[in-house]
Design a protein around this motif. Structure first.
Motif, PDB file in Angstrom:
ATOM      1  N   SER A  70       7.418  -5.116  11.575  1.00 13.54           N
ATOM      2  CA  SER A  70       7.152  -6.367  10.866  1.00 13.54           C
ATOM      3  C   SER A  70       5.716  -6.823  11.105  1.00 13.54           C
ATOM      4  N   ARG A  71       5.234  -6.651  12.337  1.00  9.23           N
ATOM      5  CA  ARG A  71       3.849  -7.013  12.642  1.00  9.23           C
ATOM      6  C   ARG A  71       2.877  -6.107  11.873  1.00  9.23           C
ATOM      7  N   SER A 101       2.639  -7.209   8.333  1.00  7.73           N
ATOM      8  CA  SER A 101       1.896  -8.462   8.161  1.00  7.73           C
ATOM      9  C   SER A 101       0.409  -8.207   7.972  1.00  7.73           C
ATOM     10  N   GLU A 133      -0.381  -7.709   3.991  1.00 12.63           N
ATOM     11  CA  GLU A 133       0.233  -8.651   3.054  1.00 12.63           C
ATOM     12  C   GLU A 133      -0.623  -8.915   1.818  1.00 12.63           C
TER      13      GLU A 133
END
Length: 232
Positions: A16-17, A20, A23
């Motif tokens: 998830s990091r 990010s 994005e």
């Protein structure tokens, strides 16, 4: 846009990091005219043929990069996974590409004679250099966008579909359940590895993830432009 709760985006994880960090890149990929041309059917078949030829060259080096990353893995299970995925990349070339070539009026000889583009050469060189010279985590982060972005793009494009059966076949390959299982398998390893990284190691690996995500945009853009070498 795929929501954070979907299976390709585990919450509160290293993956998830990593995501990010792209994005702003991913929407640019999804909105690229090469990909929108697949769903509206307006993509120039010559651009698609160019893409298929370059993708065949790319997947050969991608399979090599996966094998190198797997050789650096900490467990036998991880090594075996990347060995399977490397073989799978070759199988995609042999099955999907061979079928698409016929539908595009191309043959294997034309594929082999296609000049490797500047972008394909640069992307493959970066992957192999990172896999050889980097840590397992760095190599993993570098090869991950090709898994993850293709799965997300496939899911997005499948929702719209394509009036061109050749384009739809490509979409179905990356939107399918079989490919989703492969991607979720490597994401699980990503989060296992990420849990043991120092902040410095994680930051260095994330830089590779961002770079190869940019190369994914560049790869589709090169196909759309049918990129050629200067001074040829």
């Amino acid at each position: 846009m795929i929501q954070p709760s979907d299976p390709f985006d585990p919450p509160s994880s290293w993956s998830s990091r990593l995501w990010s960090g792209i994005e702003e890149i991913y929407p640019a990929i999804l909105g690229h005219p090469f990909l929108t041309g697949l769903t509206d059917g307006d993509l120039d078949p010559a651009a698609f043929s160019y893409y298929v030829a370059q993708d065949a060259h790319y997947l050969r080096d991608y399979a090599r990069a996966l094998a190198i990353v797997g050789a650096k893995a900490a467990t036998h299970e991880q090594t075996a996974m990347f060995a399977r995925h490397a073989a799978g990349a070759v199988e995609v070339e042999l099955s999907l590409h061979s079928r698409l070539l016929g539908e595009l009026g191309l043959d294997a000889t034309q594929l082999e004679s296609a000049v490797i583009s500047p972008t394909t050469r640069a992307y493959c060189s970066y992957l192999l250099a990172t896999a050889y010279g980097g840590t397992f985590a760095e190599g993993l982060a570098a090869v991950l966008p090709c898994y993850w972005i293709y799965a997300r793009v496939g899911a997005e494009l499948a929702a719209a579909g394509s009036p061109d059966l050749r384009f739809q076949r490509w979409i179905d390959t990356y939107a399918g359940e079989e490919f989703a299982l492969v991607v979720n398998e490597v994401l699980a390893v990503t989060d296992q590895v990420g849990a043991g990284l120092s902040e410095t190691e994680a930051t260095r690996a994330q830089a590779h993830f961002v770079t190869t995500s940019r190369y994914e945009w560049m790869f589709w853009d090169a196909a759309w432009r049918q990129e050629r070498w200067p001074l040829s």
